[in-house]
Design an enzyme around this catalytic site. Structure first.
Site, PDB file in Angstrom:
ATOM      1  N   GLU A   1       4.015   4.403   5.402  1.00  0.00           N
ATOM      2  CA  GLU A   1       2.834   3.543   5.453  1.00  0.00           C
ATOM      3  C   GLU A   1       1.665   4.225   4.769  1.00  0.00           C
ATOM      4  O   GLU A   1       1.582   5.458   4.733  1.00  0.00           O
ATOM      5  CB  GLU A   1       2.533   3.236   6.933  1.00  0.00           C
ATOM      6  CG  GLU A   1       1.271   2.496   7.239  1.00  0.00           C
ATOM      7  CD  GLU A   1       1.250   1.051   6.749  1.00  0.00           C
ATOM      8  OE1 GLU A   1       1.420   0.842   5.528  1.00  0.00           O
ATOM      9  OE2 GLU A   1       1.038   0.141   7.567  1.00  0.00           O
ATOM     10  N   ASP A   2       0.759   3.434   4.225  1.00  0.00           N
ATOM     11  CA  ASP A   2      -0.406   4.021   3.562  1.00  0.00           C
ATOM     12  C   ASP A   2      -1.449   4.521   4.554  1.00  0.00           C
ATOM     13  O   ASP A   2      -1.944   5.635   4.439  1.00  0.00           O
ATOM     14  CB  ASP A   2      -1.032   3.038   2.546  1.00  0.00           C
ATOM     15  CG  ASP A   2      -1.405   1.686   3.155  1.00  0.00           C
ATOM     16  OD1 ASP A   2      -1.098   1.430   4.342  1.00  0.00           O
ATOM     17  OD2 ASP A   2      -2.005   0.871   2.431  1.00  0.00           O
TER      18      ASP A   2
ATOM     19  N   GLY B   1       0.779  -1.236   0.000  1.00  0.00           N
ATOM     20  CA  GLY B   1       0.000   0.000   0.000  1.00  0.00           C
ATOM     21  C   GLY B   1       0.808   1.282   0.000  1.00  0.00           C
ATOM     22  O   GLY B   1       0.349   2.309  -0.482  1.00  0.00           O
TER      23      GLY B   1
ATOM     24  N   ASP C   1      -4.784   1.962  10.936  1.00  0.00           N
ATOM     25  CA  ASP C   1      -6.153   1.620  11.311  1.00  0.00           C
ATOM     26  C   ASP C   1      -6.118   1.222  12.796  1.00  0.00           C
ATOM     27  O   ASP C   1      -6.023   2.082  13.660  1.00  0.00           O
ATOM     28  CB  ASP C   1      -6.584   0.486  10.366  1.00  0.00           C
ATOM     29  CG  ASP C   1      -8.048   0.148  10.423  1.00  0.00           C
ATOM     30  OD1 ASP C   1      -8.854   0.965   9.945  1.00  0.00           O
ATOM     31  OD2 ASP C   1      -8.388  -0.928  10.924  1.00  0.00           O
TER      32      ASP C   1
ATOM     33  N   ARG D   1      -5.190  -0.024  -6.990  1.00  0.00           N
ATOM     34  CA  ARG D   1      -4.134   0.718  -6.284  1.00  0.00           C
ATOM     35  C   ARG D   1      -3.617   1.889  -7.120  1.00  0.00           C
ATOM     36  O   ARG D   1      -2.971   2.794  -6.613  1.00  0.00           O
ATOM     37  CB  ARG D   1      -2.950  -0.211  -5.977  1.00  0.00           C
ATOM     38  CG  ARG D   1      -3.240  -1.323  -4.988  1.00  0.00           C
ATOM     39  CD  ARG D   1      -1.952  -2.047  -4.640  1.00  0.00           C
ATOM     40  NE  ARG D   1      -2.151  -3.324  -3.975  1.00  0.00           N
ATOM     41  CZ  ARG D   1      -2.239  -3.477  -2.654  1.00  0.00           C
ATOM     42  NH1 ARG D   1      -2.157  -2.436  -1.857  1.00  0.00           N
ATOM     43  NH2 ARG D   1      -2.405  -4.677  -2.132  1.00  0.00           N
TER      44      ARG D   1
ATOM     45  N   LEU E   1       1.602  -1.612  12.507  1.00  0.00           N
ATOM     46  CA  LEU E   1       2.726  -0.724  12.811  1.00  0.00           C
ATOM     47  C   LEU E   1       3.418  -1.100  14.106  1.00  0.00           C
ATOM     48  O   LEU E   1       4.634  -0.988  14.217  1.00  0.00           O
ATOM     49  CB  LEU E   1       2.246   0.729  12.856  1.00  0.00           C
ATOM     50  CG  LEU E   1       2.530   1.538  11.607  1.00  0.00           C
ATOM     51  CD1 LEU E   1       4.038   1.523  11.297  1.00  0.00           C
ATOM     52  CD2 LEU E   1       1.815   0.974  10.406  1.00  0.00           C
TER      53      LEU E   1
HETATM   54  P1  IMP Z   1      -3.915  -2.007  11.065  1.00  0.00           P
HETATM   55  O1  IMP Z   1      -2.949  -3.106  11.360  1.00  0.00           O
HETATM   56  O2  IMP Z   1      -5.303  -2.327  11.581  1.00  0.00           O
HETATM   57  O3  IMP Z   1      -3.460  -0.640  11.499  1.00  0.00           O
HETATM   58  O4  IMP Z   1      -4.129  -2.032   9.503  1.00  0.00           O
HETATM   59  C1  IMP Z   1      -3.299  -1.354   8.653  1.00  0.00           C
HETATM   60  C2  IMP Z   1      -3.394  -1.953   7.269  1.00  0.00           C
HETATM   61  O5  IMP Z   1      -4.732  -2.332   6.955  1.00  0.00           O
HETATM   62  C3  IMP Z   1      -2.970  -0.938   6.238  1.00  0.00           C
HETATM   63  O6  IMP Z   1      -1.608  -1.031   5.977  1.00  0.00           O
HETATM   64  C4  IMP Z   1      -3.843  -1.306   5.058  1.00  0.00           C
HETATM   65  O7  IMP Z   1      -3.185  -2.260   4.255  1.00  0.00           O
HETATM   66  C5  IMP Z   1      -5.067  -1.949   5.642  1.00  0.00           C
HETATM   67  N1  IMP Z   1      -6.202  -0.995   5.689  1.00  0.00           N
HETATM   68  C6  IMP Z   1      -6.743  -0.429   6.778  1.00  0.00           C
HETATM   69  N2  IMP Z   1      -7.756   0.393   6.450  1.00  0.00           N
HETATM   70  C7  IMP Z   1      -7.843   0.342   5.103  1.00  0.00           C
HETATM   71  C8  IMP Z   1      -8.704   1.001   4.148  1.00  0.00           C
HETATM   72  O8  IMP Z   1      -9.602   1.808   4.457  1.00  0.00           O
HETATM   73  N3  IMP Z   1      -8.476   0.691   2.837  1.00  0.00           N
HETATM   74  C9  IMP Z   1      -7.507  -0.186   2.436  1.00  0.00           C
HETATM   75  N4  IMP Z   1      -6.695  -0.801   3.280  1.00  0.00           N
HETATM   76  C10 IMP Z   1      -6.854  -0.543   4.605  1.00  0.00           C
HETATM   77 MG    MG Z   2      -4.337  -3.483   2.096  1.00  0.00          MG
END
Ligand code: IMP
Ligand code: MG
Length: 196
Positions: free
Chosen positions: A104-105, A48, A108, A170, A113
């Site tokens: 990072e993209d 991402g 969430d 993407r 991270l």
């Molecule tokens: P976390 O581990 O819950 O913080 O998730 C982070 C990862 O989930 C990001 O690097 C994205 O790949 C994916 N992600 C979370 N939210 C979205 C979204 O709204 N669209 C696409 N990918 C997402």
């Molecule tokens: Mg993803």
């Protein structure tokens, strides 16, 4: 047949021009914060972060290396992190003694991270900072210190500019909000594991 991106688009959240403007600002800020002689390494979280990295690095005028780390989490079918993250592809370069800036993209829950920062910290870098294009603070489960944020967004599922909708789209130059009703009625895949 795979629908075109606009089939799933409920709204454009961040236009391409606004993204480019913000990315340039972040690049200027990062350039000001690091010294010319810092051993700076940008670590892009695949997949991402790749479009953000390639745009951002054009605006960073201190010497730096780049490297890539691919991670995924198990069982993200319901679009929620379950807490289990693994490395799919590790860095190629040594990071010991270097100043690391994670690219990072989106953040969430923070699970990904936290895992990445723990892995990198164990390798004794000089410093670690985090740069994310998007942040959804309302979704946070694990607190994460963010040094550079492009945009804080609401709890909506977004795609484009590196972020995928089941691995597609993407390439879009803007950030769009997914119409989840349409996605439910017309799923792109049934996969359980989800890459980043
Ligand atoms: P976390 O581990 O819950 O913080 O998730 C982070 C990862 O989930 C990001 O690097 C994205 O790949 C994916 N992600 C979370 N939210 C979205 C979204 O709204 N669209 C696409 N990918 C997402
Ligand atoms: Mg993803």
């Amino acid at each position: 047949m795979i629908p075109s991106y606009d089939f799933y688009l409920s709204e454009v959240l961040i236009e391409a021009e606004a993204l480019q403007k913000r990315v340039a600002e972040l690049g200027a800020q990062i350039s000001a914060d690091y010294d010319h002689n810092d051993a700076l390494m940008l670590i892009c979280i695949l997949k991402g972060g790749v479009m953000f990295l390639t745009d951002l690095m054009r605006h960073i005028d201190v010497p730096h290396e780049i490297d890539f780390l691919s991670v995924s989490s198990y069982g993200r079918g319901a679009r929620a992190t379950t807490g289990s993250v693994r490395i799919d592809m590790d860095l190629r370069e040594e990071v010991t003694g270097k100043h690391l800036l994670i690219i990072e993209d989106i953040i969430d829950s923070g699970t990904t991270l936290r895992f990445v920062m723990d892995v990198l910290n164990a390798r004794h870098p000089a410093s670690i900072r985090l740069c994310t294009l998007l942040d959804k603070p309302s979704r946070r489960v694990i607190p994460i210190p963010v040094d550079y944020t492009g945009f804080v967004i609401e709890d909506k599922f977004v795609y484009g500019y590196g972020l995928d909708l089941d691995e597609k789209y993407r390439n879009l130059p803007f950030i769009g909000v997914v119409d989840l009703e349409k996605l439910k009625a017309n799923p792109l895949s049934q996969s359980g594991d989800e890459g980043m």
